[in-house]
Design an enzyme around this catalytic site. Sequence first.
Site, PDB file in Angstrom:
ATOM      1  N   ASP A  21      -2.422  -3.729  -0.608  1.00 56.46           N
ATOM      2  CA  ASP A  21      -1.882  -2.925  -1.713  1.00 56.46           C
ATOM      3  C   ASP A  21      -2.378  -3.417  -3.075  1.00 56.46           C
ATOM      4  O   ASP A  21      -2.630  -4.608  -3.253  1.00 56.46           O
ATOM      5  CB  ASP A  21      -0.349  -3.002  -1.648  1.00 56.46           C
ATOM      6  CG  ASP A  21       0.306  -1.890  -2.429  1.00 56.46           C
ATOM      7  OD1 ASP A  21      -0.401  -0.961  -2.870  1.00 56.46           O
ATOM      8  OD2 ASP A  21       1.530  -1.946  -2.605  1.00 56.46           O
ATOM      9  N   ASN A  69      -1.054   9.059   3.139  1.00 52.14           N
ATOM     10  CA  ASN A  69      -2.106   8.974   2.111  1.00 52.14           C
ATOM     11  C   ASN A  69      -2.906  10.276   1.931  1.00 52.14           C
ATOM     12  O   ASN A  69      -3.656  10.414   0.969  1.00 52.14           O
ATOM     13  CB  ASN A  69      -3.062   7.808   2.391  1.00 52.14           C
ATOM     14  CG  ASN A  69      -2.471   6.452   2.065  1.00 52.14           C
ATOM     15  OD1 ASN A  69      -2.817   5.442   2.658  1.00 52.14           O
ATOM     16  ND2 ASN A  69      -1.544   6.403   1.106  1.00 52.14           N
ATOM     17  N   ARG A 188       2.120  -8.721   2.121  1.00 54.62           N
ATOM     18  CA  ARG A 188       1.939  -7.576   1.226  1.00 54.62           C
ATOM     19  C   ARG A 188       1.699  -8.097  -0.185  1.00 54.62           C
ATOM     20  O   ARG A 188       2.609  -8.641  -0.813  1.00 54.62           O
ATOM     21  CB  ARG A 188       3.145  -6.646   1.231  1.00 54.62           C
ATOM     22  CG  ARG A 188       2.897  -5.427   0.334  1.00 54.62           C
ATOM     23  CD  ARG A 188       3.861  -4.299   0.568  1.00 54.62           C
ATOM     24  NE  ARG A 188       3.367  -3.103  -0.097  1.00 54.62           N
ATOM     25  CZ  ARG A 188       3.747  -1.872   0.174  1.00 54.62           C
ATOM     26  NH1 ARG A 188       4.630  -1.652   1.091  1.00 54.62           N
ATOM     27  NH2 ARG A 188       3.246  -0.840  -0.487  1.00 54.62           N
ATOM     28  N   GLU A 207       7.417 -12.671  10.167  1.00 52.45           N
ATOM     29  CA  GLU A 207       7.791 -13.142   8.843  1.00 52.45           C
ATOM     30  C   GLU A 207       7.123 -12.220   7.824  1.00 52.45           C
ATOM     31  O   GLU A 207       5.995 -11.749   8.042  1.00 52.45           O
ATOM     32  CB  GLU A 207       7.291 -14.580   8.622  1.00 52.45           C
ATOM     33  CG  GLU A 207       7.955 -15.595   9.526  1.00 52.45           C
ATOM     34  CD  GLU A 207       9.435 -15.795   9.217  1.00 52.45           C
ATOM     35  OE1 GLU A 207       9.838 -15.604   8.053  1.00 52.45           O
ATOM     36  OE2 GLU A 207      10.184 -16.115  10.159  1.00 52.45           O
TER      37      GLU A 207
HETATM   38  C1  FPP Z   1      -3.020   0.782  -1.252  1.00 50.48           C
HETATM   39  O1  FPP Z   1      -3.247   0.467  -2.612  1.00 50.48           O
HETATM   40  C2  FPP Z   1      -4.298   0.779  -0.571  1.00 50.48           C
HETATM   41  C3  FPP Z   1      -4.798   1.815   0.149  1.00 50.48           C
HETATM   42  C4  FPP Z   1      -4.062   3.076   0.328  1.00 50.48           C
HETATM   43  C5  FPP Z   1      -6.141   1.737   0.767  1.00 50.48           C
HETATM   44  C6  FPP Z   1      -6.575   0.380   1.265  1.00 50.48           C
HETATM   45  C7  FPP Z   1      -7.983   0.434   1.639  1.00 50.48           C
HETATM   46  C8  FPP Z   1      -8.915  -0.547   1.407  1.00 50.48           C
HETATM   47  C9  FPP Z   1      -8.583  -1.865   0.847  1.00 50.48           C
HETATM   48  C10 FPP Z   1     -10.331  -0.376   1.740  1.00 50.48           C
HETATM   49  C11 FPP Z   1     -10.467   0.240   3.036  1.00 50.48           C
HETATM   50  C12 FPP Z   1     -11.414  -0.378   3.905  1.00 50.48           C
HETATM   51  C13 FPP Z   1     -11.757   0.222   5.057  1.00 50.48           C
HETATM   52  C14 FPP Z   1     -12.569  -0.519   6.011  1.00 50.48           C
HETATM   53  C15 FPP Z   1     -11.346   1.582   5.370  1.00 50.48           C
HETATM   54  P1  FPP Z   1      -2.984   1.563  -3.718  1.00 50.48           P
HETATM   55  O2  FPP Z   1      -4.197   2.383  -3.888  1.00 50.48           O
HETATM   56  O3  FPP Z   1      -1.756   2.334  -3.373  1.00 50.48           O
HETATM   57  O4  FPP Z   1      -2.765   0.670  -4.972  1.00 50.48           O
HETATM   58  P2  FPP Z   1      -1.753   0.914  -6.163  1.00 50.48           P
HETATM   59  O5  FPP Z   1      -0.376   0.721  -5.587  1.00 50.48           O
HETATM   60  O6  FPP Z   1      -2.116  -0.157  -7.130  1.00 50.48           O
HETATM   61  O7  FPP Z   1      -1.977   2.296  -6.685  1.00 50.48           O
END
Ligand code: FPP
Length: 240
Positions: A21, A69, A188, A207
Amino acid sequence: MDILEQIPKEAFPKHIAIIMDGNGRWAKKRGLPRKYGHKEGAKTLNKIIEYADKIGIKHITVYAFSTENWKRPQSEVDALMDLLKKYVDNIEKFADMNAKLNILGDIAVLDEDLQKSIINIEEKSKNNTGIVINIAFNYGSRDEIIRATKKIAVLYKNDEIDLRDIDEKFFSDNLYTCGQPDPDFIIRPSGEQRLSNFLMWQASYSELIFTNKLWPDFTEKDLDNAILEYVNRDRRFGAI
Ligand code: FPP
Protein backbone atom coordinates in the site's frame (compact mmCIF):
# COMPACT_ATOMS: atom_id res chain seq x y z
CA MET A 1 20.59 -9.65 7.55
CA ASP A 2 23.34 -10.45 10.11
CA ILE A 3 20.88 -9.83 12.88
CA LEU A 4 18.54 -12.49 11.41
CA GLU A 5 21.23 -15.14 11.78
CA GLN A 6 20.55 -15.22 15.51
CA ILE A 7 16.96 -16.42 14.95
CA PRO A 8 16.55 -20.16 15.55
CA LYS A 9 15.62 -21.98 12.35
CA GLU A 10 12.28 -23.22 13.70
CA ALA A 11 11.22 -19.68 14.66
CA PHE A 12 12.04 -18.19 11.26
CA PRO A 13 8.91 -17.29 9.25
CA LYS A 14 8.05 -19.61 6.38
CA HIS A 15 5.40 -17.51 4.73
CA ILE A 16 5.16 -13.74 4.69
CA ALA A 17 2.41 -11.68 3.09
CA ILE A 18 2.42 -8.02 2.13
CA ILE A 19 -0.28 -5.49 1.31
CA MET A 20 1.73 -3.22 -1.00
CA ASP A 21 0.00 0.00 0.00
CA GLY A 22 0.96 3.64 -0.51
CA ASN A 23 1.99 3.73 -4.16
CA GLY A 24 -0.53 6.45 -5.01
CA ARG A 25 0.61 8.68 -2.15
CA TRP A 26 4.25 8.09 -3.07
CA ALA A 27 3.54 9.39 -6.59
CA LYS A 28 1.37 12.27 -5.38
CA LYS A 29 4.13 13.50 -3.06
CA ARG A 30 6.31 13.83 -6.17
CA GLY A 31 3.62 15.41 -8.33
CA LEU A 32 3.51 12.30 -10.53
CA PRO A 33 0.52 10.33 -11.86
CA ARG A 34 -0.41 7.36 -9.64
CA LYS A 35 0.83 4.83 -12.17
CA TYR A 36 4.42 5.91 -11.45
CA GLY A 37 3.85 4.92 -7.85
CA HIS A 38 2.82 1.44 -8.98
CA LYS A 39 5.85 1.23 -11.27
CA GLU A 40 8.12 2.10 -8.38
CA GLY A 41 6.15 -0.34 -6.20
CA ALA A 42 6.86 -3.10 -8.72
CA LYS A 43 10.61 -2.35 -8.43
CA THR A 44 10.33 -2.62 -4.66
CA LEU A 45 8.50 -5.90 -5.10
CA ASN A 46 11.37 -7.35 -7.15
CA LYS A 47 13.91 -6.18 -4.60
CA ILE A 48 11.97 -7.59 -1.63
CA ILE A 49 11.28 -10.94 -3.31
CA GLU A 50 14.98 -11.35 -4.11
CA TYR A 51 15.88 -10.49 -0.55
CA ALA A 52 13.19 -12.78 0.93
CA ASP A 53 14.58 -15.61 -1.16
CA LYS A 54 18.13 -14.84 -0.06
CA ILE A 55 17.30 -14.95 3.64
CA GLY A 56 15.34 -18.21 3.35
CA ILE A 57 11.66 -17.27 3.21
CA LYS A 58 9.85 -20.13 1.44
CA HIS A 59 6.54 -18.45 0.52
CA ILE A 60 5.71 -14.83 -0.18
CA THR A 61 2.24 -13.53 -1.03
CA VAL A 62 1.64 -9.97 -2.19
CA TYR A 63 -1.58 -8.09 -2.86
CA ALA A 64 -1.27 -6.48 -6.29
CA PHE A 65 -4.88 -5.99 -7.43
CA SER A 66 -8.07 -6.50 -5.47
CA THR A 67 -11.54 -7.39 -6.75
CA GLU A 68 -12.42 -3.80 -5.77
CA ASN A 69 -9.57 -2.17 -7.74
CA TRP A 70 -11.62 -2.27 -10.98
CA LYS A 71 -13.30 0.89 -9.64
CA ARG A 72 -10.07 2.87 -10.22
CA PRO A 73 -9.59 5.02 -13.34
CA GLN A 74 -9.06 2.92 -16.47
CA SER A 75 -5.53 4.32 -16.99
CA GLU A 76 -4.51 3.09 -13.54
CA VAL A 77 -6.11 -0.33 -14.08
CA ASP A 78 -4.27 -0.58 -17.43
CA ALA A 79 -0.97 0.32 -15.77
CA LEU A 80 -1.43 -2.46 -13.19
CA MET A 81 -2.30 -4.97 -15.93
CA ASP A 82 0.88 -3.95 -17.81
CA LEU A 83 2.99 -4.42 -14.69
CA LEU A 84 1.59 -7.90 -14.16
CA LYS A 85 2.21 -8.79 -17.82
CA LYS A 86 5.85 -7.66 -17.58
CA TYR A 87 6.25 -9.57 -14.36
CA VAL A 88 4.88 -12.88 -15.61
CA ASP A 89 6.68 -12.61 -18.95
CA ASN A 90 10.08 -12.45 -17.25
CA ILE A 91 10.43 -16.23 -17.54
CA GLU A 92 14.22 -16.38 -17.15
CA LYS A 93 13.95 -14.75 -13.75
CA PHE A 94 11.78 -17.53 -12.35
CA ALA A 95 14.13 -20.13 -13.82
CA ASP A 96 17.20 -18.35 -12.35
CA MET A 97 15.58 -18.18 -8.92
CA ASN A 98 14.09 -21.70 -9.22
CA ALA A 99 10.90 -19.89 -8.11
CA LYS A 100 7.36 -21.11 -8.47
CA LEU A 101 4.74 -18.52 -9.40
CA ASN A 102 1.04 -18.67 -8.58
CA ILE A 103 -1.54 -16.05 -9.32
CA LEU A 104 -4.21 -16.01 -6.61
CA GLY A 105 -7.45 -14.66 -7.98
CA ASP A 106 -9.92 -14.88 -10.83
CA ILE A 107 -7.83 -14.59 -13.99
CA ALA A 108 -10.68 -15.60 -16.33
CA VAL A 109 -11.77 -11.97 -16.73
CA LEU A 110 -8.29 -10.68 -17.63
CA ASP A 111 -7.13 -9.91 -21.14
CA GLU A 112 -6.62 -13.13 -23.12
CA ASP A 113 -2.95 -12.39 -23.75
CA LEU A 114 -2.34 -11.83 -20.08
CA GLN A 115 -4.18 -15.04 -19.20
CA LYS A 116 -1.96 -16.98 -21.61
CA SER A 117 1.19 -15.50 -20.08
CA ILE A 118 -0.03 -16.38 -16.58
CA ILE A 119 -0.90 -19.97 -17.50
CA ASN A 120 2.44 -20.31 -19.28
CA ILE A 121 4.57 -19.20 -16.32
CA GLU A 122 2.50 -21.15 -13.80
CA GLU A 123 3.00 -24.25 -15.93
CA LYS A 124 6.72 -23.62 -16.57
CA SER A 125 7.51 -22.88 -12.93
CA LYS A 126 5.28 -25.46 -11.25
CA ASN A 127 8.06 -27.96 -10.54
CA ASN A 128 10.55 -25.35 -9.30
CA THR A 129 11.59 -26.05 -5.75
CA GLY A 130 12.71 -22.59 -4.58
CA ILE A 131 10.65 -19.74 -3.19
CA VAL A 132 6.90 -19.79 -3.92
CA ILE A 133 5.71 -16.38 -5.11
CA ASN A 134 1.97 -15.77 -4.87
CA ILE A 135 0.69 -12.64 -6.58
CA ALA A 136 -2.86 -11.89 -5.49
CA PHE A 137 -4.42 -10.32 -8.55
CA ASN A 138 -8.13 -9.74 -9.05
CA TYR A 139 -8.19 -11.30 -5.61
CA GLY A 140 -10.68 -10.85 -2.80
CA SER A 141 -10.86 -13.02 0.27
CA ARG A 142 -14.66 -13.11 0.34
CA ASP A 143 -14.70 -14.08 -3.33
CA GLU A 144 -12.14 -16.83 -2.64
CA ILE A 145 -14.22 -18.20 0.24
CA ILE A 146 -17.43 -18.15 -1.84
CA ARG A 147 -15.65 -19.99 -4.68
CA ALA A 148 -14.36 -22.64 -2.28
CA THR A 149 -17.85 -23.03 -0.81
CA LYS A 150 -19.36 -23.50 -4.26
CA LYS A 151 -16.72 -26.09 -5.26
CA ILE A 152 -17.40 -28.02 -2.07
CA ALA A 153 -21.19 -27.74 -2.55
CA VAL A 154 -20.86 -29.30 -6.01
CA LEU A 155 -18.73 -32.16 -4.63
CA TYR A 156 -21.34 -32.75 -1.95
CA LYS A 157 -24.25 -32.56 -4.40
CA ASN A 158 -22.52 -35.12 -6.64
CA ASP A 159 -22.03 -37.45 -3.66
CA GLU A 160 -18.26 -37.19 -4.06
CA ILE A 161 -17.81 -36.14 -0.43
CA ASP A 162 -19.59 -36.61 2.83
CA LEU A 163 -20.35 -33.83 5.34
CA ARG A 164 -17.73 -35.39 7.62
CA ASP A 165 -15.04 -34.70 4.98
CA ILE A 166 -15.47 -30.95 5.33
CA ASP A 167 -12.99 -29.82 7.92
CA GLU A 168 -10.55 -26.88 8.10
CA LYS A 169 -7.89 -28.72 6.08
CA PHE A 170 -10.39 -29.64 3.37
CA PHE A 171 -11.67 -26.09 3.17
CA SER A 172 -8.10 -24.67 3.01
CA ASP A 173 -7.32 -27.08 0.18
CA ASN A 174 -10.11 -25.53 -1.85
CA LEU A 175 -8.65 -22.02 -1.58
CA TYR A 176 -6.14 -20.50 -4.02
CA THR A 177 -3.38 -21.15 -1.46
CA CYS A 178 -4.05 -24.91 -1.43
CA GLY A 179 -1.20 -26.87 0.15
CA GLN A 180 0.69 -23.80 1.39
CA PRO A 181 1.27 -22.87 5.02
CA ASP A 182 -0.73 -19.92 6.36
CA PRO A 183 1.19 -16.64 6.45
CA ASP A 184 3.16 -16.20 9.66
CA PHE A 185 2.73 -12.46 9.38
CA ILE A 186 1.17 -9.86 7.15
CA ILE A 187 2.86 -6.50 6.67
CA ARG A 188 0.89 -3.45 5.68
CA PRO A 189 2.93 -0.34 5.02
CA SER A 190 1.61 3.23 4.55
CA GLY A 191 -0.04 3.65 7.94
CA GLU A 192 -3.34 1.90 7.15
CA GLN A 193 -4.33 -0.78 9.63
CA ARG A 194 -6.80 -3.19 8.06
CA LEU A 195 -6.81 -6.39 6.01
CA SER A 196 -8.89 -5.05 3.10
CA ASN A 197 -10.26 -8.44 2.04
CA PHE A 198 -6.79 -10.06 1.93
CA LEU A 199 -6.24 -13.69 3.05
CA MET A 200 -8.93 -13.49 5.71
CA TRP A 201 -9.20 -17.26 6.12
CA GLN A 202 -5.43 -17.81 5.98
CA ALA A 203 -4.72 -14.89 8.36
CA SER A 204 -6.61 -16.41 11.31
CA TYR A 205 -3.40 -16.68 13.37
CA SER A 206 -1.09 -14.39 11.41
CA GLU A 207 0.65 -11.59 13.21
CA LEU A 208 -0.19 -8.20 11.73
CA ILE A 209 2.64 -5.71 11.31
CA PHE A 210 1.99 -2.13 10.32
CA THR A 211 4.55 0.48 9.30
CA ASN A 212 4.23 4.07 8.15
CA LYS A 213 6.58 3.69 5.19
CA LEU A 214 4.96 3.89 1.77
CA TRP A 215 5.47 0.66 -0.19
CA PRO A 216 7.85 2.13 -2.83
CA ASP A 217 10.13 3.27 0.04
CA PHE A 218 10.10 -0.15 1.74
CA THR A 219 13.60 -1.63 2.09
CA GLU A 220 15.33 -4.88 2.98
CA LYS A 221 15.97 -3.36 6.41
CA ASP A 222 12.22 -2.84 6.87
CA LEU A 223 11.70 -6.53 6.16
CA ASP A 224 14.41 -7.42 8.70
CA ASN A 225 12.60 -5.25 11.25
CA ALA A 226 9.26 -6.90 10.50
CA ILE A 227 10.81 -10.36 10.92
CA LEU A 228 12.38 -9.33 14.23
CA GLU A 229 9.08 -7.90 15.43
CA TYR A 230 7.37 -11.15 14.44
CA VAL A 231 9.85 -13.45 16.20
CA ASN A 232 9.60 -11.35 19.34
CA ARG A 233 5.84 -11.73 19.51
CA ASP A 234 4.38 -14.46 21.65
CA ARG A 235 2.21 -16.65 19.43
CA ARG A 236 -0.12 -18.80 21.48
CA PHE A 237 -2.69 -20.01 18.91
CA GLY A 238 -5.44 -19.81 21.51
CA ALA A 239 -3.45 -21.61 24.22
CA ILE A 240 -2.11 -19.91 27.33
C1 FPP B 1 -2.23 0.02 -3.20
O1 FPP B 1 -1.68 1.32 -3.10
C2 FPP B 1 -1.52 -0.69 -4.25
C3 FPP B 1 -2.11 -1.27 -5.33
C4 FPP B 1 -3.56 -1.26 -5.54
C5 FPP B 1 -1.29 -1.93 -6.37
C6 FPP B 1 -0.03 -2.62 -5.91
C7 FPP B 1 0.75 -3.02 -7.08
C8 FPP B 1 2.11 -2.95 -7.19
C9 FPP B 1 3.00 -2.57 -6.08
C10 FPP B 1 2.81 -3.29 -8.43
C11 FPP B 1 2.26 -4.50 -9.00
C12 FPP B 1 3.22 -5.47 -9.42
C13 FPP B 1 2.82 -6.53 -10.13
C14 FPP B 1 3.78 -7.60 -10.37
C15 FPP B 1 1.47 -6.65 -10.66
P1 FPP B 1 -2.56 2.57 -3.50
O2 FPP B 1 -2.42 2.82 -4.94
O3 FPP B 1 -3.96 2.37 -3.03
O4 FPP B 1 -1.84 3.69 -2.70
P2 FPP B 1 -2.51 4.93 -1.98
O5 FPP B 1 -3.28 4.37 -0.81
O6 FPP B 1 -1.34 5.74 -1.54
O7 FPP B 1 -3.38 5.63 -2.97
